[in-house]
Scaffold this motif. Structure first.
Motif, PDB file in Angstrom:
ATOM      1  N   VAL A   1       3.324 -14.292  -6.924  1.00 29.56           N
ATOM      2  CA  VAL A   1       4.131 -13.229  -7.532  1.00 29.56           C
ATOM      3  C   VAL A   1       5.552 -13.776  -7.585  1.00 29.56           C
ATOM      4  O   VAL A   1       6.176 -14.016  -6.553  1.00 29.56           O
ATOM      5  CB  VAL A   1       4.063 -11.924  -6.712  1.00 29.56           C
ATOM      6  CG1 VAL A   1       5.078 -10.910  -7.231  1.00 29.56           C
ATOM      7  CG2 VAL A   1       2.652 -11.350  -6.750  1.00 29.56           C
TER       8      VAL A   1
ATOM      9  N   GLY B   1       8.951  -3.264  -7.699  1.00 30.92           N
ATOM     10  CA  GLY B   1       8.175  -4.065  -8.639  1.00 30.92           C
ATOM     11  C   GLY B   1       7.357  -5.143  -7.960  1.00 30.92           C
ATOM     12  O   GLY B   1       6.191  -5.382  -8.304  1.00 30.92           O
ATOM     13  N   ILE B   2       7.963  -5.819  -6.981  1.00 30.23           N
ATOM     14  CA  ILE B   2       7.236  -6.860  -6.238  1.00 30.23           C
ATOM     15  C   ILE B   2       6.078  -6.248  -5.465  1.00 30.23           C
ATOM     16  O   ILE B   2       4.961  -6.789  -5.449  1.00 30.23           O
ATOM     17  CB  ILE B   2       8.196  -7.605  -5.302  1.00 30.23           C
ATOM     18  CG1 ILE B   2       9.188  -8.451  -6.120  1.00 30.23           C
ATOM     19  CG2 ILE B   2       7.432  -8.487  -4.320  1.00 30.23           C
ATOM     20  CD1 ILE B   2      10.362  -8.970  -5.319  1.00 30.23           C
TER      21      ILE B   2
ATOM     22  N   ALA C   1       3.297  -5.505  -7.819  1.00 30.50           N
ATOM     23  CA  ALA C   1       2.605  -6.728  -8.240  1.00 30.50           C
ATOM     24  C   ALA C   1       1.682  -7.241  -7.143  1.00 30.50           C
ATOM     25  O   ALA C   1       0.597  -7.771  -7.424  1.00 30.50           O
ATOM     26  CB  ALA C   1       3.623  -7.798  -8.625  1.00 30.50           C
TER      27      ALA C   1
ATOM     28  N   ARG D   1      -1.382  -5.117  -7.355  1.00 26.57           N
ATOM     29  CA  ARG D   1      -2.203  -5.549  -8.492  1.00 26.57           C
ATOM     30  C   ARG D   1      -2.956  -6.832  -8.161  1.00 26.57           C
ATOM     31  O   ARG D   1      -4.132  -6.985  -8.506  1.00 26.57           O
ATOM     32  CB  ARG D   1      -1.307  -5.758  -9.713  1.00 26.57           C
ATOM     33  CG  ARG D   1      -2.024  -6.308 -10.954  1.00 26.57           C
ATOM     34  CD  ARG D   1      -1.035  -6.468 -12.095  1.00 26.57           C
ATOM     35  NE  ARG D   1      -1.660  -7.039 -13.281  1.00 26.57           N
ATOM     36  CZ  ARG D   1      -1.735  -8.327 -13.538  1.00 26.57           C
ATOM     37  NH1 ARG D   1      -1.232  -9.207 -12.664  1.00 26.57           N
ATOM     38  NH2 ARG D   1      -2.296  -8.771 -14.644  1.00 26.57           N
ATOM     39  N   ARG D   2      -2.273  -7.755  -7.472  1.00 19.95           N
ATOM     40  CA  ARG D   2      -2.936  -9.008  -7.111  1.00 19.95           C
ATOM     41  C   ARG D   2      -4.081  -8.762  -6.134  1.00 19.95           C
ATOM     42  O   ARG D   2      -5.138  -9.407  -6.218  1.00 19.95           O
ATOM     43  CB  ARG D   2      -1.926  -9.978  -6.500  1.00 19.95           C
ATOM     44  CG  ARG D   2      -2.476 -11.391  -6.375  1.00 19.95           C
ATOM     45  CD  ARG D   2      -1.528 -12.303  -5.652  1.00 19.95           C
ATOM     46  NE  ARG D   2      -1.470 -12.013  -4.222  1.00 19.95           N
ATOM     47  CZ  ARG D   2      -0.896 -12.809  -3.321  1.00 19.95           C
ATOM     48  NH1 ARG D   2      -0.305 -13.928  -3.704  1.00 19.95           N
ATOM     49  NH2 ARG D   2      -0.894 -12.488  -2.053  1.00 19.95           N
TER      50      ARG D   2
ATOM     51  N   ALA E   1       1.741 -12.769 -10.923  1.00 19.12           N
ATOM     52  CA  ALA E   1       2.522 -12.260 -12.045  1.00 19.12           C
ATOM     53  C   ALA E   1       3.913 -12.859 -12.016  1.00 19.12           C
ATOM     54  O   ALA E   1       4.418 -13.255 -10.961  1.00 19.12           O
ATOM     55  CB  ALA E   1       2.619 -10.736 -11.976  1.00 19.12           C
ATOM     56  N   GLU E   2       4.539 -12.915 -13.194  1.00 20.88           N
ATOM     57  CA  GLU E   2       5.967 -13.215 -13.281  1.00 20.88           C
ATOM     58  C   GLU E   2       6.693 -11.908 -13.577  1.00 20.88           C
ATOM     59  O   GLU E   2       6.321 -11.171 -14.503  1.00 20.88           O
ATOM     60  CB  GLU E   2       6.272 -14.239 -14.368  1.00 20.88           C
ATOM     61  CG  GLU E   2       7.764 -14.562 -14.420  1.00 20.88           C
ATOM     62  CD  GLU E   2       8.138 -15.566 -15.501  1.00 20.88           C
ATOM     63  OE1 GLU E   2       9.258 -16.121 -15.405  1.00 20.88           O
ATOM     64  OE2 GLU E   2       7.350 -15.784 -16.434  1.00 20.88           O
ATOM     65  N   LEU E   3       7.717 -11.613 -12.802  1.00 19.85           N
ATOM     66  CA  LEU E   3       8.475 -10.381 -12.942  1.00 19.85           C
ATOM     67  C   LEU E   3       9.924 -10.702 -13.276  1.00 19.85           C
ATOM     68  O   LEU E   3      10.443 -11.752 -12.904  1.00 19.85           O
ATOM     69  CB  LEU E   3       8.432  -9.575 -11.637  1.00 19.85           C
ATOM     70  CG  LEU E   3       7.046  -9.323 -11.040  1.00 19.85           C
ATOM     71  CD1 LEU E   3       7.180  -8.670  -9.671  1.00 19.85           C
ATOM     72  CD2 LEU E   3       6.202  -8.454 -11.969  1.00 19.85           C
TER      73      LEU E   3
END
Length: 401
Positions: free
Chosen positions: A119, A178-179, A182, A185-186, A193-195
């Motif tokens: 992430v 956001g992190i 993510a 989600r992972r 993901a790239e944020l």
């Protein structure tokens, strides 16, 4: 009890406040954060009160609960070292400009090749697209560009910054959420993901929540939330201090009218509803000022709180250090700093910010580097360890937020 991010490792290539506060909150939530600094240290070590060389109040606030690693990104071998370390973490966070992170070879494409489930978070001033892309930005710049300074001028008649580094802190909380999302989600999909967390765009959205107002509906609509901009939105002096009072709901206003001994105010069409009070803030302020001026702060608060009217004292920072509620809940922690002794930090601080390079050897060893490799990297100036002399230059790690 371990925090919700226990077991998550974060590689932190940030500096100043936005990025470091992001990773500080992740550390407070249980993540193991490896803070990477150049040989001259994060510039945050020079910000605020400095109790000893490299030990500043702001740096301690933003970097507690982390482990410290020192790598000189000017060295050609630094990239390979950090990519090896990145293979052992879950999150990679940086606050370099797009050009700077590309220059050191640690873009998302570079890191994901070493760790496909990473992430990866970009904490920068502006999004990578558009005419502002790549410009450096600090809190003052974003306060000016996101409408906050103009709103201050509209409210008070004078342009001014917030007396808090508001944009850095707000954007840090956006990045934490956001992190965290993510990582969830992972956990579900197995995909990293790239944020991107661009301060300008985030703070424009933050400001627009209440202040875009009429332009939500029409291009010629008026901007600015009237209640927030009103000069009548202010603390009210008491005989020995000041209080804040917000009779937001109609039942709150009825209670204020009763406390004033003026029941007619409760049914006055100019004041009886939320919409009416927002249209006549000067009338509300007049009555609240009369109420406060005749009482001590303690008397005001007791009367209002007994009637469930939202209120509070106006506290200074010195008051907060001594506040009875914060003391009761264990808000302030005293942790021992090896150079300056006990320091006061908000919970859940368990250890102070690390010394420059304090954990370099331990982190590298945990990532599979041998003793010989670590010794060679140290001798070659690629990495540094605590107590090692390092040239101090602000040109080392270009990491504009």
């Amino acid at each position: 009890m371990p925090g919700p991010l226990h077991g998550v490792r974060v590689l932190d290539l940030t500096r100043v406040v936005f990025g470091p506060l992001t990773t500080r909150v992740l550390a407070d939530l249980g993540a193991e954060v490896w803070k990477v600094e150049p040989p001259h240290g994060d510039i945050g070590r020079q910000m605020g009160h400095v109790a000893a060389p490299g030990v500043s109040a702001i740096h301690l606030s933003c970097n507690g609960n982390k482990r410290g690693v020192c790598v000189d990104l000017r060295h050609r071998s630094a990239r390979s070292v950090l990519l090896r370390v990145a293979a052992h973490v879950d999150v990679f966070v940086h606050s370099m400009t797009p050009g700077a992170i590309t220059g050191v070879g640690l873009t998302y494409a570079d890191v994901v090749a070493a760790n496909p489930r990473i992430v990866y978070a970009n904490c920068w001033g502006f999004g990578r697209e558009g005419p502002y892309a790549g410009l450096p930005a600090y809190d003052d710049i974003i306060q000016g560009m996101s409408g906050l300074v103009a709103l201050q001028a509209k409210a008070s008649g004078e342009s001014a910054f917030s007396p808090s580094i508001l944009c850095d802190k707000v954007c840090a909380l956006y990045a934490v959420s956001g992190i965290s999302a993510a990582l969830y989600r992972r956990a579900v999909s197995g995909e990293g993901a790239e944020l991107e967390f661009p301060m300008f765009e985030l703070m424009t959205a933050f400001t627009a929540v209440e202040h875009l107002d009429g332009r939500i509906f029409a291009d010629d609509g008026l901007t600015g939330y009237r209640r927030a901009l009103s000069p009548h939105r202010r603390p009210f002096p008491t005989t020995d201090g000041a209080v804040t009072i917000l009779p937001y709901q109609d039942k709150h206003w009825r209670s204020v009218a009763a406390l004033l001994g003026q029941p007619a105010l409760a049914v006055d069409p100019r004041l009886a509803t939320v919409a009416a009070r927002q249209a006549h803030p000067e009338l509300v302020a007049e009555q609240l000022a009369r109420f406060a001026a005749a009482r001590t702060t303690s008397e005001c608060l007791k009367s209002l709180r007994d009637n469930r009217v939202p209120c509070g004292p106006v506290l200074g920072l010195d008051d907060l250090v001594e506040d009875e509620h914060l003391a009761e809940v264990g808000f302030w922690r005293h942790v021992e700093h090896p150079e300056v002794g006990p320091v006061r930090l908000p919970a859940p601080a368990e250890r102070p910010a690390p010394a420059l390079g304090q954990d370099t050897a331990a982190v590298l060893a945990g990532c599979g580097f041998s003793r010989g490799e670590i010794a060679a990297l140290t001798a070659g100036g690629v990495v540094h360890q605590a107590g090692q002399d390092a040239a101090r230059s602000d040109d080392n790690q270009e990491a504009e937020p």
